[in-house]
Design an enzyme around this catalytic site. Structure first.
Site, PDB file in Angstrom:
ATOM      1  N   CYS A 280       0.838  -1.207   0.000  1.00  0.00           N
ATOM      2  CA  CYS A 280       0.000   0.000   0.000  1.00  0.00           C
ATOM      3  C   CYS A 280       0.871   1.256   0.000  1.00  0.00           C
ATOM      4  O   CYS A 280       1.462   1.577  -1.021  1.00  0.00           O
ATOM      5  CB  CYS A 280      -1.006  -0.054   1.146  1.00  0.00           C
ATOM      6  SG  CYS A 280      -2.484   0.882   0.734  1.00  0.00           S
TER       7      CYS A 280
ATOM      8  N   HIS B 143      -3.715  -5.043   0.259  1.00  0.00           N
ATOM      9  CA  HIS B 143      -3.132  -5.576   1.504  1.00  0.00           C
ATOM     10  C   HIS B 143      -3.155  -7.107   1.477  1.00  0.00           C
ATOM     11  O   HIS B 143      -4.090  -7.718   2.007  1.00  0.00           O
ATOM     12  CB  HIS B 143      -3.924  -5.073   2.720  1.00  0.00           C
ATOM     13  CG  HIS B 143      -3.712  -3.631   2.994  1.00  0.00           C
ATOM     14  ND1 HIS B 143      -2.764  -3.173   3.877  1.00  0.00           N
ATOM     15  CD2 HIS B 143      -4.310  -2.531   2.479  1.00  0.00           C
ATOM     16  CE1 HIS B 143      -2.789  -1.854   3.908  1.00  0.00           C
ATOM     17  NE2 HIS B 143      -3.728  -1.440   3.072  1.00  0.00           N
TER      18      HIS B 143
ATOM     19  N   GLU C 159      -1.555  -9.155   3.170  1.00  0.00           N
ATOM     20  CA  GLU C 159      -1.419  -9.751   4.501  1.00  0.00           C
ATOM     21  C   GLU C 159      -2.765 -10.117   5.120  1.00  0.00           C
ATOM     22  O   GLU C 159      -2.821 -10.929   6.041  1.00  0.00           O
ATOM     23  CB  GLU C 159      -0.637  -8.809   5.428  1.00  0.00           C
ATOM     24  CG  GLU C 159      -1.384  -7.564   5.918  1.00  0.00           C
ATOM     25  CD  GLU C 159      -1.355  -6.376   4.951  1.00  0.00           C
ATOM     26  OE1 GLU C 159      -1.101  -6.596   3.749  1.00  0.00           O
ATOM     27  OE2 GLU C 159      -1.615  -5.234   5.390  1.00  0.00           O
TER      28      GLU C 159
HETATM   29  N1  GLN Z   1      -2.089   6.650   2.723  1.00  0.00           N
HETATM   30  C1  GLN Z   1      -2.167   5.862   1.524  1.00  0.00           C
HETATM   31  C2  GLN Z   1      -3.524   5.967   0.860  1.00  0.00           C
HETATM   32  O1  GLN Z   1      -4.500   6.283   1.500  1.00  0.00           O
HETATM   33  C3  GLN Z   1      -1.816   4.409   1.796  1.00  0.00           C
HETATM   34  C4  GLN Z   1      -2.800   3.718   2.680  1.00  0.00           C
HETATM   35  C5  GLN Z   1      -2.289   2.428   3.279  1.00  0.00           C
HETATM   36  O2  GLN Z   1      -1.087   2.181   3.316  1.00  0.00           O
HETATM   37  N2  GLN Z   1      -3.190   1.607   3.779  1.00  0.00           N
HETATM   38  O3  GLN Z   1      -3.636   5.690  -0.294  1.00  0.00           O
END
Ligand code: GLN
Length: 549
Positions: free
Chosen positions: A382, A508, A510
């Site tokens: 992310c 994500h 994970e």
């Molecule tokens: N802050 C970034 C976004 O909102 C990444 C979010 C995250 O790592 N879950 O896109």
């Protein structure tokens, strides 16, 4: 109709109710029953999505896009079945429903009160998953500690359900702590007695008491707890500290927790527990053949719960590779051009963690650069993926002020930009791009090799995205967008061409790793880290090198 098990906690918080609930669920599942687990949290937030990880640990996201308590992650990792919005309810959500109903006129003429309106709504939610025939057993974990003001309505709802349902359809497991007093060299049962008394005063009498302890409980002590807490001695279960949470189901099996539960719920003809895969996993976990050192670059490293699912995914991926994964936490805020070599030189792989906001991002970018230039296996999740894109833009494409508009609104190269659908959002709760979305993977890519398929689905929680305006520039310079959302073209995966293992994902991964299905990127990342470590050792030690040849 399903049967219901409620798990409450006494004496202190952080006793591991989630793990006990998940372990019991695992054992019942292993005996052939269909089980689900839900968690009721006593705080007023509608969900934990707006909570800082320092407050509450990681926010776990389900396929249907619910932002939930991290215990749901344990449920999925243990049971290998997905949870949903219905599996996590907070006081805030209960009140929101009741207040909306009141405004809609559903209670016209009535004073709306905690009892019966709030407790009725809690009961509806508690019983919901058990209707419809999908499950034989629903386990409900009640967050907080018995005696807290805020968990009172939940306990009252449990009391009423116990009163309404037939005896054999409902039971309560109470988890407590038996502290050890070093000076007296004694285990103490009084806090447990008090917490059971407190629960009884609230009208709920536990059927089983699970005792967290650092030392074994002898029969005499068990009898004492049984006598004063008014349960049979075989209903006092010892839960000794385990070396890994994955051992807890086997410990509970040894203690006979599942059998007591089955007897109380009058479930007959259950199978012997089928735990072959679980035991095989534990064997591999306990007796690794090799070791890798992975750097976890993040800004919440003081609190390990903030990266719970990532850490558990490494445990799953390590076990399947028969490799011990040692995690070195590196605080991104303190990485500089000058110290990066020193901080990262002994690593076999680098994971740049998810996150929000400005703090620590420059350190993450420096770490990505180090991994790219030194061919160190890299995995960005992310925000970690977004940092990889920014690093490439700055240092390979030469766009020195490239950034994400999350951190810098005035950059001339907004290579990460706010998603179109996010631009008019005012309320911050529950409005990110959340939950499972499909992703199409480019044939022949590293991602394709990892997943072994071109169509996947992974879970998301973000607002910013790879800016497709620059896609050709990146691709021509060697950063390939190897996975995209088929409907929107949104970039989900990037990878470096000339690098043994360099992958960043917008989603994500994970969140979907379980004991029985370790997440493939984690599995391959560990493989790549092993190969990197072996090669480095060979270079350091020419004798080894000649052996390898
Ligand atoms: N802050 C970034 C976004 O909102 C990444 C979010 C995250 O790592 N879950 O896109």
């Amino acid at each position: 109709m399903a049967k219901y098990i409620f798990v409450t906690g006494g004496v202190t918080s952080s006793l591991g109710k989630g793990i006990i609930a998940a372990s019991l669920a695992k054992l019942l599942q292993a005996r052939g029953l269909k089980v689900t687990i839900q968690k009721f949290d006593p705080y007023i937030n509608i969900d934990p999505g707006t909570l800082n990880p320092y407050e509450h640990g990681e926010c776990y996201v389900t396929d249907d896009g619910a932002e939930t308590d991290l215990d749901l992650g344990h449920y999925e990792r243990f049971l290998n079945i997905p949870t949903s919005q219905a599996n996590n309810v907070t006081t805030g959500r209960i009140y929101q429903t009741v207040i909306n109903k009141e405004r809609a006129g559903d209670y016209l003429g009535k004073t709306v009160q905690v009892i019966p309106h709030i407790t009725d709504e809690i009961k509806n939610r508690m019983l919901l998953l058990g209707k419809g025939g999908k499950y034989d057993i629903v386990i409900t974990e009640i967050g907080g500690t018995v005696g807290d003001i805020e968990s009172l309505p939940f306990v009252e709802a449990v009391r009423q359900i116990q009163w309404e349902l037939p005896e054999e359809d409902c039971m309560v497991v109470h988890l407590t702590l038996i502290p050890y007093l070093k000076a007296a060299k004694e285990l103490k049962t009084k806090p447990t007695q008090h917490s059971v008394r407190m629960l009884s005063q609230e009208g709920v009498h536990p059927n089983v008491i699970v005792c967290r302890t650092e030392h074994p409980l002898n029969d005499e002590l068990k009898k004492k707890i049984a006598l004063f807490c008014n349960v049979k001695p075989n209903a006092v279960i010892e839960a000794m500290d385990a070396s890994t949470i994955y051992e807890v189901p086997l410990k509970m099996l040894q203690e006979g927790l599942d059998v007591i539960v089955l007897k109380k719920l009058q479930i007959n003809g259950y199978a012997a527990p089928e735990l072959t895969k679980w035991r095989a996993f534990l064997d591999k976990l306990k007796y690794p053949q090799s070791k890798v050192t992975i750097g976890l670059i993040g800004k919440y490293i003081e609190l390990q719960d903030a990266y719970k699912s990532i850490l558990e995914s490494f445990i799953h991926a390590g076990a399947i590779n028969e490799c011990k994964v040692q995690i070195v936490n590196v605080h991104s805020e303190f990485i500089t051009d000058e110290n990066v070599q020193e901080k990262l030189k002994d690593l076999d792989g680098l994971l740049v963690a998810p996150g929000f906001g400005n703090r620590g991002v420059e350190g993450k970018i420096i770490a990505v650069k180090y991994a790219r230039e030194n061919k160190l296996p890299f995995f960005g999740i992310c925000l970690g993926m977004q940092m990889a894109v920014i690093e490439f833009a700055r240092n390979v494409l030469g766009w020195t002020d490239a950034h994400s508009t999350e951190m810098d609104k005035t950059t001339t190269h907004p290579v990460i930009d706010l998603m179109e659908e996010q631009k008019n959002i005012v309320n911050l709760g529950g409005t990110m791009r959340l939950g499972a979305y499909p992703c199409e993977i480019q044939e022949g890519s590293l991602a394709h090799k990892i997943y072994g398929t071109t169509e996947i689905s992974e879970r998301h929680r973000h607002r910013w995205e790879f800016n497709n305006k620059y896609i050709a520039d990146f691709e021509n310079a060697g950063l390939t967008p190897s996975g995209k959302n088929p409907a929107t073209g949104l970039v989900e995966i990037v990878e470096l061409k000339d690098h043994p293992f360099f992958i960043g994902v917008q989603y994500h991964p994970e969140l979907k790793s379980t004991v029985e299905n370790p997440q493939p990127i984690f599995v391959h990342f560990i493989k790549a880290a092993k190969a990197f470590g072996d090669k480095r050792d060979a270079v350091k030690n020419p004798l080894l090198q000649s052996e390898m040849i």
